[in-house]
Design a protein around this motif. Structure first.
Motif, PDB file in Angstrom:
ATOM      1  N   ASP A  18       0.835  -1.261   0.080  1.00 49.65           N
ATOM      2  CA  ASP A  18       0.107  -0.172  -0.082  1.00 49.65           C
ATOM      3  C   ASP A  18       0.984   1.358  -0.161  1.00 49.65           C
ATOM      4  N   ASP A  19       1.223   1.612  -1.066  1.00 49.96           N
ATOM      5  CA  ASP A  19       2.205   2.819  -1.358  1.00 49.96           C
ATOM      6  C   ASP A  19       1.596   4.121  -1.088  1.00 49.96           C
ATOM      7  N   ASN A  20       0.395   4.016  -0.875  1.00 47.09           N
ATOM      8  CA  ASN A  20      -0.291   5.452  -0.465  1.00 47.09           C
ATOM      9  C   ASN A  20       0.063   5.963   0.933  1.00 47.09           C
ATOM     10  N   ASN A  21       0.295   4.994   1.723  1.00 46.39           N
ATOM     11  CA  ASN A  21       0.688   5.197   3.166  1.00 46.39           C
ATOM     12  C   ASN A  21       1.966   6.052   3.174  1.00 46.39           C
ATOM     13  N   ASP A  64      10.434  -8.046   4.834  1.00 47.54           N
ATOM     14  CA  ASP A  64       9.080  -8.863   4.966  1.00 47.54           C
ATOM     15  C   ASP A  64       8.454  -8.638   6.004  1.00 47.54           C
ATOM     16  N   GLY A  65       6.903  -8.140   5.789  1.00 45.06           N
ATOM     17  CA  GLY A  65       6.281  -7.981   6.929  1.00 45.06           C
ATOM     18  C   GLY A  65       4.885  -7.956   6.621  1.00 45.06           C
ATOM     19  N   GLU A  66       3.855  -8.135   7.434  1.00 44.94           N
ATOM     20  CA  GLU A  66       2.523  -7.726   7.071  1.00 44.94           C
ATOM     21  C   GLU A  66       2.013  -6.492   7.886  1.00 44.94           C
ATOM     22  N   VAL A  67       1.180  -5.528   7.154  1.00 44.35           N
ATOM     23  CA  VAL A  67       0.755  -4.352   7.834  1.00 44.35           C
ATOM     24  C   VAL A  67      -0.846  -4.364   7.479  1.00 44.35           C
ATOM     25  N   GLY A  68      -1.562  -4.620   8.248  1.00 44.40           N
ATOM     26  CA  GLY A  68      -3.256  -4.787   8.212  1.00 44.40           C
ATOM     27  C   GLY A  68      -3.232  -6.178   7.319  1.00 44.40           C
ATOM     28  N   VAL A  69      -3.979  -6.030   6.306  1.00 41.08           N
ATOM     29  CA  VAL A  69      -4.234  -7.184   5.233  1.00 41.08           C
ATOM     30  C   VAL A  69      -3.197  -7.286   4.175  1.00 41.08           C
ATOM     31  N   PRO A  98       6.146   1.526   3.551  1.00 42.48           N
ATOM     32  CA  PRO A  98       4.679   2.332   4.255  1.00 42.48           C
ATOM     33  C   PRO A  98       4.831   2.267   5.633  1.00 42.48           C
ATOM     34  N   ALA A  99       4.349   3.230   6.449  1.00 45.98           N
ATOM     35  CA  ALA A  99       4.359   3.461   7.579  1.00 45.98           C
ATOM     36  C   ALA A  99       3.108   2.296   8.098  1.00 45.98           C
ATOM     37  N   GLY A 100       3.089   1.905   9.180  1.00 44.17           N
ATOM     38  CA  GLY A 100       2.091   1.085  10.076  1.00 44.17           C
ATOM     39  C   GLY A 100       2.684   0.304  10.843  1.00 44.17           C
ATOM     40  N   ALA A 151       7.995 -10.158  16.233  1.00 43.14           N
ATOM     41  CA  ALA A 151       6.457 -10.328  16.039  1.00 43.14           C
ATOM     42  C   ALA A 151       5.651  -9.224  15.433  1.00 43.14           C
ATOM     43  N   SER A 152       6.093  -8.114  16.067  1.00 45.33           N
ATOM     44  CA  SER A 152       5.376  -6.952  15.812  1.00 45.33           C
ATOM     45  C   SER A 152       6.259  -5.733  15.794  1.00 45.33           C
ATOM     46  N   VAL A 153       6.301  -4.842  15.090  1.00 46.18           N
ATOM     47  CA  VAL A 153       6.917  -3.583  14.815  1.00 46.18           C
ATOM     48  C   VAL A 153       6.357  -2.454  14.308  1.00 46.18           C
ATOM     49  N   THR A 154       6.257  -1.430  14.838  1.00 47.83           N
ATOM     50  CA  THR A 154       5.464  -0.049  14.480  1.00 47.83           C
ATOM     51  C   THR A 154       6.540   0.617  13.832  1.00 47.83           C
ATOM     52  N   ILE A 155       6.233   0.972  12.561  1.00 51.86           N
ATOM     53  CA  ILE A 155       7.243   2.057  11.766  1.00 51.86           C
ATOM     54  C   ILE A 155       6.201   3.184  11.423  1.00 51.86           C
ATOM     55  N   GLU A 156       6.683   4.337  11.983  1.00 53.47           N
ATOM     56  CA  GLU A 156       6.304   5.419  12.048  1.00 53.47           C
ATOM     57  C   GLU A 156       6.445   6.358  10.640  1.00 53.47           C
TER      58      GLU A 156
END
Length: 218
Positions: A18-21, A64-69, A98-100, A151-156
């Motif tokens: 999702d490159d709109n993020n 590699d990672g999952e952000v939402g769906v 993308p941030a998320g 397991a989880s990472v927040t990228i701002e």
């Protein structure tokens, strides 16, 4: 310790991104042992090993990672040299994503393994119990992959997430004994540890690369 920040390559992405993020950056840092020394596996305190120069060549960095769906993947295929002594990298690398809020995050760094030149060359000195100093050189040629997982990472947006890899050549040699280095074959006055020279020592050291090369997110 020497710290390395890689910055500035292009990237590729998969179709699900999702490159709109707004974007954030994955900044890769590499720590190495520098002029520190450590006693080998022995009760003889005088025996020590120092690594203070060399080059580690990487060929690819993958995120590699999952952000939402959505699945996000970035692959940077670019040869870069890490200077073991100074902490400089040429050229440098930042991965833009993308941030998320990410889950199942993986950052992989692959060593260069094309051609006959070793991907890892680390040089230093070995001091035996008689305080005689001998140059030592470790050579490794393989497409080894080092990974940081979370397991989880927040990228701002506009911020950096650090994936840090620690290359510790001193620890790689931690199971080698002074007797083995005292009796190692010299090549023009240097202990060369490679697949073809002092291979028994090489096998011990190569087995430690995965164990003693650490990767974390910060």
């Amino acid at each position: 310790m020497a710290a390395i920040v890689l910055a500035g390559f292009s990237f590729t992405s998969c179709e699900k991104d999702d490159d709109n993020n707004p974007n954030g950056n994955i900044t890769l840092k590499v720590n190495t042992t520098s002029t520190s020394s450590v006693n080998l596996k022995s009760s003889v305190a005088a025996n020590d090993l120092v690594f203070n120069s060399g080059t580690i060549t990487i060929r690819e960095v993958v995120f590699d990672g999952e952000v939402g769906v959505n699945s996000v993947s970035r692959t940077i295929s670019q040869i870069a040299d890490i200077n073991y002594a100074t902490g400089t990298v040429s050229p440098g690398v930042v991965i833009e994503v993308p941030a998320g809020d990410y889950t199942g995050v993986n950052l992989g760094i692959e060593l260069q393994d094309d051609g006959s030149d070793p991907s890892v060359v680390i040089e230093g000195t070995y001091t035996n119990s008689s305080e005689e100093i001998t140059p030592i050189r470790f050579e490794f040629n393989s497409g080894e992959v080092f990974e940081a997982n979370a397991a989880s990472v927040t990228i701002e947006a506009g911020s950096d997430l650090v994936g840090k890899i620690t290359f510790d050549a001193i620890s790689w040699f931690s199971t080698v004994t002074p007797d083995e280095l005292d009796n190692a074959t010299l090549t023009e006055g240097t202990i060369i540890v490679s697949e073809t020279k002092n291979s028994d020592i090489f096998d011990k050291v190569a087995d430690r690369l995965d164990v003693d090369t650490q990767a974390v997110f910060e």
